[in-house]
Design a protein around this motif. Structure first.
Motif, mmCIF file in Angstrom:
data_model
loop_
_atom_site.group_PDB
_atom_site.id
_atom_site.type_symbol
_atom_site.label_atom_id
_atom_site.label_comp_id
_atom_site.label_asym_id
_atom_site.label_seq_id
_atom_site.Cartn_x
_atom_site.Cartn_y
_atom_site.Cartn_z
ATOM 1 N N GLY A 166 67.589 -24.624 -6.924
ATOM 2 C CA GLY A 166 68.377 -24.040 -5.840
ATOM 3 C C GLY A 166 69.082 -22.754 -6.209
ATOM 4 N N VAL A 167 69.302 -22.515 -7.521
ATOM 5 C CA VAL A 167 70.067 -21.339 -7.981
ATOM 6 C C VAL A 167 71.289 -21.161 -7.073
ATOM 7 C CG1 VAL A 167 69.897 -18.947 -8.797
ATOM 8 C CG2 VAL A 167 67.839 -20.346 -8.670
ATOM 9 N N HIS A 168 72.137 -22.175 -7.045
ATOM 10 C CA HIS A 168 73.273 -22.224 -6.135
ATOM 11 C C HIS A 168 74.486 -21.474 -6.705
ATOM 12 C CE1 HIS A 168 74.787 -25.278 -8.850
ATOM 13 N NE2 HIS A 168 73.758 -26.086 -8.594
ATOM 14 N N GLN A 169 75.597 -21.569 -5.993
ATOM 15 C CA GLN A 169 76.802 -20.837 -6.383
ATOM 16 C C GLN A 169 77.270 -21.204 -7.793
ATOM 17 O OE1 GLN A 169 78.359 -18.468 -4.508
ATOM 18 N NE2 GLN A 169 78.735 -19.160 -2.432
ATOM 19 N N GLY A 170 77.154 -22.480 -8.166
ATOM 20 C CA GLY A 170 77.533 -22.884 -9.510
ATOM 21 C C GLY A 170 76.644 -22.244 -10.560
ATOM 22 N N LYS A 184 87.050 -27.940 -3.052
ATOM 23 C CA LYS A 184 87.444 -29.078 -3.904
ATOM 24 C C LYS A 184 86.242 -29.912 -4.350
ATOM 25 C CE LYS A 184 92.031 -29.422 -1.789
ATOM 26 N NZ LYS A 184 93.015 -30.302 -1.101
ATOM 27 N N THR A 185 85.059 -29.292 -4.408
ATOM 28 C CA THR A 185 83.835 -29.976 -4.826
ATOM 29 C C THR A 185 83.190 -29.224 -5.972
ATOM 30 O OG1 THR A 185 83.425 -30.772 -2.565
ATOM 31 C CG2 THR A 185 81.560 -30.788 -4.085
ATOM 32 N N ASN A 186 82.867 -29.926 -7.064
ATOM 33 C CA ASN A 186 82.079 -29.322 -8.131
ATOM 34 C C ASN A 186 80.639 -29.196 -7.649
ATOM 35 O OD1 ASN A 186 84.320 -29.298 -9.781
ATOM 36 N ND2 ASN A 186 83.709 -31.096 -10.968
ATOM 37 N N ILE A 187 80.203 -27.961 -7.469
ATOM 38 C CA ILE A 187 78.892 -27.736 -6.859
ATOM 39 C C ILE A 187 77.781 -28.112 -7.839
ATOM 40 C CG2 ILE A 187 77.339 -25.999 -5.912
ATOM 41 C CD1 ILE A 187 79.759 -24.522 -4.904
#
Length: 312
Positions: free
Chosen positions: A24-28, A157-160
């Motif tokens: 996904g190469v997401h924000q995290g 408030k979520t660890n991506i």
């Protein structure tokens, strides 16, 4: 970005890298990649991502049915946009799974000239993943590889993580999934023959067969979407995922996209559908007239959702 998919030292200079599947190469992931690039620039080195063509879980468990956010090609396209210098794509094998963490670090150092490695806050590697960050640091000192620990990246408030995003897509929470990804989740497929009922109702649809069956399909229901046509043109539309309960065809699964104000022959061609918003769950209508009325309402709701396209 240069793609390395065979043993090849990065000769220009030593490299600062991060390791992971990066689905996904997401924000995290992007926060981690930014840390890699910043350290590489500070040290005067190149930057690299070490990833895998196949998810390790699929190699270690032949019965694993793993839904992916991105194919390998999609992942590499997204990685290129981050500005990373190299993508090192490894084939995870049963033999590789037997390497200890130290042996794997040595492989990265000797085969790819990696001098510094960022480890994700929740990432473990090596046989049976028994070792942790303190072990990696000790092995790194011995081998001459500096080890950095990346912190968790949180939004709302979520660890991506990729698993969190999969859960969001599987429950139809498209907007939050897109927010964590920083782009719209998309699927690509080939247009195949359908029952052509939509055409009779005034809502012709393109029936899509996924090109990669490992791609995650979001929850059943109706969505507002953007569709990328074969010529690259982007058109608004709506899409239904499900079993077409009004037709009472048990097990008749389909992905059908109605492209607004479009005429043309798409059979046999590939379409990419980008999910913008979840509109409603799939449900059985009492008649085709009721279905037609619902489709008209869906279109108006989709047009409204598409007028508010911001991902943030």
């Amino acid at each position: 970005m240069k793609i390395i998919d065979s043993i090849q030292k990065i000769s220009e200079s030593s490299s600062v890298a991060a390791i992971g599947f990066f689905d996904g190469v997401h924000q995290g992931h992007r926060a981690l990649i930014n840390s890699v690039r910043q350290e590489a620039e500070r040290a005067g080195n190149t930057s690299a991502i070490v990833t895998f063509r196949t998810h390790p879980r699929q190699v270690l468990d032949s019965d694993c049915r793993f839904s992916l956010l991105t194919t390998t090609d999609e992942k590499l396209e997204l990685l290129e946009k981050t500005g990373i210098d190299y993508a090192i794509v490894l084939d995870f094998t049963p033999e590789m799974s037997l390497l200890s963490a130290r042996e794997f670090l040595q492989l990265l150092k000797e085969n790819y000239n990696i001098q510094a490695l960022f480890i994700g806050y929740d990432h473990r590697f090596g046989h049976n993943r028994k070792e942790g960050f303190e072990d990696y640091t000790a092995y790194g000192k011995e081998l001459g590889v500096q080890i950095f620990k990346a912190e968790a990246f949180s939004m709302d408030k979520t660890n991506i993580s990729s698993s969190i995003i999969r859960q969001l897509l599987e429950t139809g929470n498209i907007k939050q999934a897109n927010r964590f990804l920083s782009y719209r989740y998309a699927i690509t497929g080939n247009v195949i023959d359908g029952f052509k009922l939509g055409r009779k109702l005034g809502f012709p649809t393109a029936n899509i067969s996924l090109l990669n069956t490992e791609k995650l399909i979001p929850a059943h229901g109706v969505y507002a979407v953007e569709t990328v046509l074969p010529n690259g043109e982007v058109r608004d539309g709506m899409l239904n995922i499900g079993n077409r309960p009004t037709l009472e065809r048990q097990g008749d699964y389909s992905i059908e996209c109605h492209i607004f104000d479009f005429t043309g022959d798409l059979y046999g061609k590939d379409l990419t559908v980008c999910f913008v918003s979840y509109l409603r769950p799939e449900r059985k209508m009492n008649s085709l007239e009721e279905l037609k009325a619902q489709l008209k309402e869906d279109k108006q709701n989709a047009i409204l959702a598409l007028s508010q396209k911001s991902i943030s």
